[in-house]
Write an enzyme that holds these catalytic residues in place. Structure first.
Site: not given
Ligand code: NAD
Length: 334
Positions: A53, A79, A150
């Site tokens: 975590d 999300g 966010y």
């Molecule tokens: P995702 O939700 O699939 O992956 C994020 C992961 O972080 C999850 O597996 C979650 O379990 C983990 N996580 C959350 N809280 C945690 C904690 N306390 N300790 C350990 N792990 C933890 O999201 P993603 O789409 O793979 O996004 C990855 C990154 O890219 C993030 O920082 C997100 O903000 C950024 N991002 C994504 C998008 C997109 O379109 N997917 C757009 C802008 C930014």
């Protein structure tokens, strides 16, 4: 291939993190993944994967121990638009803790380079009021007026990364993703984003059905396929650029056009029911890749149509495996 390195991917159980680990492994690196959970849809390819975590300081020290060269910090509470508009306090608190602790733990454990995954949600809302929006340049994040919760948290974490570079000469990289999509991503349950949610709705519908679209469907976005995202991450990490940089495509579409594209791939004729009370975020958003082109001499090139042709069939297969597709939905393909 570059010399093999020891790498940490936080959020390695999530969508982008899992894809990135696969890419880094195929490039020959040693990789540790860290997350609250294992990847949902296939086994991780990481050499080590630890359930941690990362809101907790001790867990961040553990994740970054053992001569890690580079950290891709992708862990975040996030999300789609429904989730991020309904959970400002949780998202902001969780991500502030993850980002502050991961940065300092990486510095204390002498990590050589640290990449922070920011978001297009940092951009000033006032510059995204028109569907026919001017593409967003990195300087459009200021004066600050980001997405509540966010977006504020991401913008402040960007600043924190910059302070670490200026004050400690700790090597940070800051990447602003614009809507990433692809197979092996969340497609249900409230955390999914538009391409996955629309693909699910289309797959579940029978030919001629109505599907619900949030907003009037005229809101605009650009979408980046996950393989382009992984490639861009590697290139930005390898660069010597410290300021924030967009990583997205400039192929802007309305949500209605996105729906039509998915329907075409699925071979279904569906009607749209617009839910004007559904959350839709800013009215228009597109990436301006000028800085990306200048810094990297590269930009994402996979078209939305090509990416959806890989994403839609995966979501349809998952729904089929879960027994959620009716016979008629399957047979209603033209
Ligand atoms: P995702 O939700 O699939 O992956 C994020 C992961 O972080 C999850 O597996 C979650 O379990 C983990 N996580 C959350 N809280 C945690 C904690 N306390 N300790 C350990 N792990 C933890 O999201 P993603 O789409 O793979 O996004 C990855 C990154 O890219 C993030 O920082 C997100 O903000 C950024 N991002 C994504 C998008 C997109 O379109 N997917 C757009 C802008 C930014």
């Amino acid at each position: 291939m570059n010399a093999a390195r020891r790498l940490l991917v936080t959020g390695g159980g999530g969508f982008i993190g899992h894809h990135l680990i696969k890419r880094l492994k195929s490039d020959g690196h040693w990789v540790r993944g860290a997350d609250l959970k294992y990847p949902e849809y296939e086994d991780t390819q990481a050499d080590e994967f630890e359930i941690l975590d990362l809101r907790r300081w001790e867990d961040c020290l553990k994740a970054t121990r053992g001569e890690i060269d580079q950290v891709y910090n992708l862990a975040a509470d996030m999300g789609g638009i429904g989730y991020i508009t309904a959970n400002h306090a949780d998202i902001a608190r969780n991500n502030i803790l993850i980002n502050a602790h991961m940065l300092e733990a990486s510095r204390q454990n002498a990590v050589k380079r640290f990449l922070f995954s920011s978001s297009a949600c940092v951009y000033a809302q006032s510059k995204q009021k028109d569907a026919d929006v001017a593409p967003l340049r990195e300087e459009d994040a200021f004066p600050a007026d980001p997405e509540p919760g966010y977006g504020w948290e991401k913008l402040y974490a960007e600043e924190l990364n910059r302070y670490y570079w200026h004050d400690f000469k700790f090597e940070t990289r800051i990447v602003r993703f614009h809507n990433v999509y692809g197979p092996l991503g969340t497609y249900d349950g409230g955390k999914e984003k538009a391409p996955a949610a629309i693909s699910r709705k289309v797959a579940l519908a029978e030919d001629g059905d109505h599907i619900e679209i949030w907003g009037d469907g005229k809101q605009t976005r650009s979408f980046m396929y996950v393989d382009d995202c992984a490639e861009g991450l590697l290139r930005i990490m390898a660069s010597d650029y410290h300021d924030a940089i967009n990583l997205g495509t400039e192929e802007i579409v309305t949500i209605n056009q996105l729906v039509d594209l998915v329907c075409k791939i699925a071979g279904k004729r569906l009607k749209k029911r617009h839910n004007l009370t559904g959350p839709q975020g800013v009215r228009g958003r597109n990436s301006d890749n000028s800085r990306l082109r200048t810094v990297l001499g590269w930009e994402p090139s996979i078209t939305l149509s090509a990416g959806l042709k890989k994403t839609y069939p995966w979501i349809e297969r998952e729904l089929r495996k879960a027994g959620r597709l009716t016979e008629k939905a399957v047979l209603s393909v033209r």
